[in-house]
Design a protein around this motif. Sequence first.
Motif, PDB file in Angstrom:
ATOM      1  N   LYS B  24       5.690   2.142  15.804  1.00  0.00           N
ATOM      2  CA  LYS B  24       5.676   1.540  14.464  1.00  0.00           C
ATOM      3  C   LYS B  24       4.571   0.472  14.381  1.00  0.00           C
ATOM      4  N   LEU B  25       4.486  -0.320  15.445  1.00  0.00           N
ATOM      5  CA  LEU B  25       3.463  -1.364  15.502  1.00  0.00           C
ATOM      6  C   LEU B  25       2.065  -0.735  15.481  1.00  0.00           C
ATOM      7  N   MET B  26       1.900   0.327  16.253  1.00  0.00           N
ATOM      8  CA  MET B  26       0.597   0.996  16.301  1.00  0.00           C
ATOM      9  C   MET B  26       0.221   1.571  14.937  1.00  0.00           C
ATOM     10  N   LEU B  27       1.195   2.174  14.274  1.00  0.00           N
ATOM     11  CA  LEU B  27       0.925   2.742  12.950  1.00  0.00           C
ATOM     12  C   LEU B  27       0.536   1.652  11.960  1.00  0.00           C
ATOM     13  N   HIS B  28       1.143   0.485  12.150  1.00  0.00           N
ATOM     14  CA  HIS B  28       0.860  -0.641  11.262  1.00  0.00           C
ATOM     15  C   HIS B  28      -0.576  -1.128  11.443  1.00  0.00           C
ATOM     16  N   VAL B  29      -1.035  -1.070  12.697  1.00  0.00           N
ATOM     17  CA  VAL B  29      -2.372  -1.580  13.018  1.00  0.00           C
ATOM     18  C   VAL B  29      -3.467  -0.578  12.630  1.00  0.00           C
ATOM     19  N   VAL B  30      -3.171   0.710  12.817  1.00  0.00           N
ATOM     20  CA  VAL B  30      -4.179   1.743  12.547  1.00  0.00           C
ATOM     21  C   VAL B  30      -4.529   1.755  11.058  1.00  0.00           C
ATOM     22  N   PRO B  31      -5.821   1.814  10.727  1.00  0.00           N
ATOM     23  CA  PRO B  31      -6.188   1.859   9.305  1.00  0.00           C
ATOM     24  C   PRO B  31      -5.739   3.159   8.639  1.00  0.00           C
ATOM     25  N   GLY B  32      -5.512   3.087   7.338  1.00  0.00           N
ATOM     26  CA  GLY B  32      -5.088   4.282   6.603  1.00  0.00           C
ATOM     27  C   GLY B  32      -3.853   3.967   5.784  1.00  0.00           C
ATOM     28  N   ASP B  33      -3.985   4.013   4.482  1.00  0.00           N
ATOM     29  CA  ASP B  33      -2.884   3.648   3.603  1.00  0.00           C
ATOM     30  C   ASP B  33      -2.155   4.901   3.130  1.00  0.00           C
ATOM     31  N   PRO B  34      -0.886   5.057   3.533  1.00  0.00           N
ATOM     32  CA  PRO B  34      -0.148   6.255   3.111  1.00  0.00           C
ATOM     33  C   PRO B  34      -0.060   6.376   1.588  1.00  0.00           C
ATOM     34  N   ALA B  35      -0.001   5.238   0.895  1.00  0.00           N
ATOM     35  CA  ALA B  35       0.113   5.285  -0.568  1.00  0.00           C
ATOM     36  C   ALA B  35      -1.134   5.921  -1.182  1.00  0.00           C
ATOM     37  N   VAL B  36      -2.281   5.605  -0.633  1.00  0.00           N
ATOM     38  CA  VAL B  36      -3.530   6.190  -1.135  1.00  0.00           C
ATOM     39  C   VAL B  36      -3.550   7.687  -0.855  1.00  0.00           C
ATOM     40  N   LEU B  37      -3.090   8.034   0.344  1.00  0.00           N
ATOM     41  CA  LEU B  37      -3.126   9.446   0.723  1.00  0.00           C
ATOM     42  C   LEU B  37      -2.154  10.277  -0.100  1.00  0.00           C
ATOM     43  N   VAL B  38      -0.993   9.697  -0.376  1.00  0.00           N
ATOM     44  CA  VAL B  38      -0.001  10.474  -1.114  1.00  0.00           C
ATOM     45  C   VAL B  38      -0.399  10.633  -2.587  1.00  0.00           C
ATOM     46  N   LEU B  39      -1.056   9.632  -3.127  1.00  0.00           N
ATOM     47  CA  LEU B  39      -1.383   9.686  -4.553  1.00  0.00           C
ATOM     48  C   LEU B  39      -2.717  10.364  -4.840  1.00  0.00           C
ATOM     49  N   GLY B  40      -3.527  10.503  -3.820  1.00  0.00           N
ATOM     50  CA  GLY B  40      -4.822  11.141  -4.043  1.00  0.00           C
ATOM     51  C   GLY B  40      -5.845  10.149  -4.561  1.00  0.00           C
ATOM     52  N   PRO B  41      -7.087  10.610  -4.650  1.00  0.00           N
ATOM     53  CA  PRO B  41      -8.176   9.678  -4.967  1.00  0.00           C
ATOM     54  C   PRO B  41      -8.173   9.151  -6.391  1.00  0.00           C
ATOM     55  N   ARG B  42      -7.475   9.828  -7.309  1.00  0.00           N
ATOM     56  CA  ARG B  42      -7.620   9.421  -8.708  1.00  0.00           C
ATOM     57  C   ARG B  42      -6.528   8.485  -9.205  1.00  0.00           C
ATOM     58  N   ALA B  43      -5.651   8.063  -8.301  1.00  0.00           N
ATOM     59  CA  ALA B  43      -4.582   7.146  -8.722  1.00  0.00           C
ATOM     60  C   ALA B  43      -5.154   5.770  -9.036  1.00  0.00           C
ATOM     61  N   THR B  44      -4.559   5.110  -9.991  1.00  0.00           N
ATOM     62  CA  THR B  44      -5.030   3.769 -10.348  1.00  0.00           C
ATOM     63  C   THR B  44      -4.557   2.764  -9.288  1.00  0.00           C
ATOM     64  N   PRO B  45      -5.275   1.644  -9.122  1.00  0.00           N
ATOM     65  CA  PRO B  45      -4.842   0.634  -8.140  1.00  0.00           C
ATOM     66  C   PRO B  45      -3.417   0.149  -8.407  1.00  0.00           C
ATOM     67  N   GLU B  46      -3.050   0.069  -9.693  1.00  0.00           N
ATOM     68  CA  GLU B  46      -1.690  -0.396 -10.035  1.00  0.00           C
ATOM     69  C   GLU B  46      -0.645   0.584  -9.501  1.00  0.00           C
ATOM     70  N   LEU B  47      -0.930   1.882  -9.699  1.00  0.00           N
ATOM     71  CA  LEU B  47       0.003   2.902  -9.237  1.00  0.00           C
ATOM     72  C   LEU B  47       0.096   2.890  -7.706  1.00  0.00           C
ATOM     73  N   ILE B  48      -1.035   2.674  -7.061  1.00  0.00           N
ATOM     74  CA  ILE B  48      -1.045   2.609  -5.583  1.00  0.00           C
ATOM     75  C   ILE B  48      -0.181   1.439  -5.119  1.00  0.00           C
ATOM     76  N   GLU B  49      -0.337   0.302  -5.798  1.00  0.00           N
ATOM     77  CA  GLU B  49       0.438  -0.883  -5.421  1.00  0.00           C
ATOM     78  C   GLU B  49       1.931  -0.638  -5.616  1.00  0.00           C
ATOM     79  N   ARG B  50       2.274  -0.011  -6.756  1.00  0.00           N
ATOM     80  CA  ARG B  50       3.693   0.274  -7.025  1.00  0.00           C
ATOM     81  C   ARG B  50       4.259   1.208  -5.953  1.00  0.00           C
TER      82      ARG B  50
END
Lengths: 530, 312
Positions: B24-50
């Motif tokens: 869990k700690l390693m996953l936290h440190v490794v770069p890469g935001d699951p929210a960005v990946l799940v929503l795809g490139p066209r999601a708005t920053p607000e939607l990513i934050e939510r």
Amino acid sequence: MTDIKTANPAGFGRRAFLKGATATGLAAATMPLGSRIWAQSGKVLRVSSYADIDALDPGFYQNGYNVDVMNCIYSKLVRYVPGREWDWELEAAEEIEQVDDTHIRFKLKKGLMFTGGYGEMTAEDVKFSFERVLEHDSPVKSDWGPLDHVEVTDTYEGVIVLKEPFQPLWTITLPYGTGHIVSKKAVMEATESGGNFGMEPPAFSGPYILEAWKPNQYVHLVRNPDWKGEAPGFDEIRILPMDDTKTAERAYEAGDLDFTEITLSSLAQYRGNEPKDTVIEEYPSLYYVWLGMNLDNPVLKDENLRKAIQHAINAEQIIDAAYFGEAEPATGMIAPGLPGHRETPLVPVAGDLDKARAFLEAAGGPPAEPITIDALNATVWKTMAEVIQAQLSQIGIEVQINVQDSGSFWTLGMESEGDRWKDMQLVLNRFSMLPDPYYATSWFVSDQVGIWNWERFSNEAFDKLHQRALSESDGDKRAEMYRKMQELMEETGAYKFITHEGTPVMYREGLEPALRPDGRPLFIGFDGET
Amino acid sequence: MLFYTAQRLVLSVVIVMVAVSILKLMLHVVPGDPAVLVLGPRATPELIERTREAMGLDRPLLVQLVTFFGNIFRGDLGHDVFTGRAVSRIVLEQLPYTLILITVAIMWSAALGIVLGAYSALRRNTWFDTLSGIVSVGTISIPAFVMALYSVLVFAVWLRWLPAIGAGEGFVNSITHLILPAFAIGVSWVGYVARMVRASMLEIMGQPHVRMARAFGLSERRITRSHILKIAVLPAVTLIGTGVAHLFSAAVFVEVIFARPGIGALIVQAVNERNYPIVLGAVLVTTGIIVLATLISDLVIALLDPRQREEL
């Protein structure tokens, strides 16, 4: 059975069992796989997909592999025409016309039924399907651009009303993901709010229905018994997810697949040595690959240095090394066949070492420290980075290559992911594309700086052109705008376009595949024998 | 024995919890935001934050960890960020494929390895022993993924005897789909087990209890079976028990090469997609299995070996 009893009066003993079992085992093992796997009656099409499905709600779709399945199980007003040129044709719509810049009138075909007893497709379903994308804040709501609402004028007729003109409507919105029509009643029952129904479609409206989905194994589509339109060419379609295209190639050679995409490296090997009874075809891809430079990085602030790098890179050499010479060089982001494609770039495809040296001299020589190039950790990217490293060394610029896994790489230039973007210098990038130039330029507007615009290119003229081109109805003018936008990008020195790659496919002789101009499959149009 | 078992069980739970916490700690440190990946490139920053908030990614790591373990004890491993399906369901769907694969692989390789090792020991310094040694060392040095690639090429592509991909459907079809992957994973284990059994047998053959058995006039067959082989396989049991982790690693490559469902392929895909709930859920289960396998092998040895049993 009687004959067997007569021939073996002693009964079915141990030896006989062992003999029989051995014979059965041998027969099973030596039987051609095509007949062994999923042996059933009817025509079955077996194809590979580069990933397993993970979204079946068209209003919230992600990625082309999901849309490949959606194309089979839902209907759209219009769809792409298979062939070598981009065009659309009617699907669920009997008529559709652009009344004026912001109004599109449609009339549905009668008798298109939703499965599960959800009745006939009506204009109310069209309204629901399109408006829910905005109402539920879908991550792909930009596909619908300035949609205001859909006006229902009759059971089968309606008008799509836009707030302002939106040209990609005909090239991306209607014939692709968010253009699919779902049953209002079924979705409301399944979700209550009309939101994302995920992986369990409550009703189908296409020529196929989803019979089974075994995660990481296959997607099984069978004919929709309620389908009243033209019958598709196959009774069943089996889509097998394979992350690695090389695995798909081996599966095809072993007889497990009838159609698959192949890699460009394999294309070179298959030339003149293709598997038996196989047709290989090449399609241009819409992807675009480029070397980007971070304009906000202190080392790359000097335009002359950027231009030196830009001119030192020979895209043809990169393609020879990384793609075995099987891809065409890119002249910009926009692929051939799309409006805005340029015949020649400002910077020659093969570069110009003399100019590169002159720019470097104007910049005061190479940087004191090696500059970095970030790339994905796959072979093709590493090879490209190494070629660029060698090319830049010709003018005295030292390069250090940083390879990263996909999760890490794709957040490299994002401000929301920390400060890594500040250290990023050169980056080898590849974006996917839909068949409208707006899709490419939309990532490079000022609003995208720190999100997907990793070069941090910000140009007011570019932004204005991007907005204007969205509503420009004159095709020639629109194309010219996109050409100009690519020039503006290139003039900064921060971009060196490399290639659009390619989509080679192979399939059994006798199969008649239906493919988009970029080689993506349209399964409902597949016909012939496998 | 009962106390020892309880002690080992508690230790096993602690090991699993520590391993998952480190991950869990390693996953936290490794770069890469699951929210960005799940929503795809066209999601708005607000939607990513939510979405990040909804996924609990905005909370402190310790809170995430406590919540994760709390959910585990309620039987909830979370949900796949893409499809929304329960991770426990996904893992349980994929796990049997891997367990069957590694079980079949280890069974055939152990059976062959024990026979090969025992026969080599009994025919020490003959041509068979030499050949067996060469084959054993040769197979040990071939990684499973290399064997997988070549077996596909030979048996699926060239000879077309066996399928190249998938897991098949129905009993017979599933068996035919299992042969090549199980072969690829098991080959190197034949060598390991054979070498281990041979060495162990040679050692035991010279021990006093064997000489005693001969002095009592027992037949060579009985001495070999009851007084040598029974003890000689014990190190092989330990090897197999501790080797479960290696088997899972080999399964990762083999499942990818054969486009076969399984926990290995699932983890690879989930890591690439930054699908953290699946990575954590799958690793939790595999770590649990590996720890359990080690525990079982220790207990089996304790049961088989009277000396160890007495020590406990």
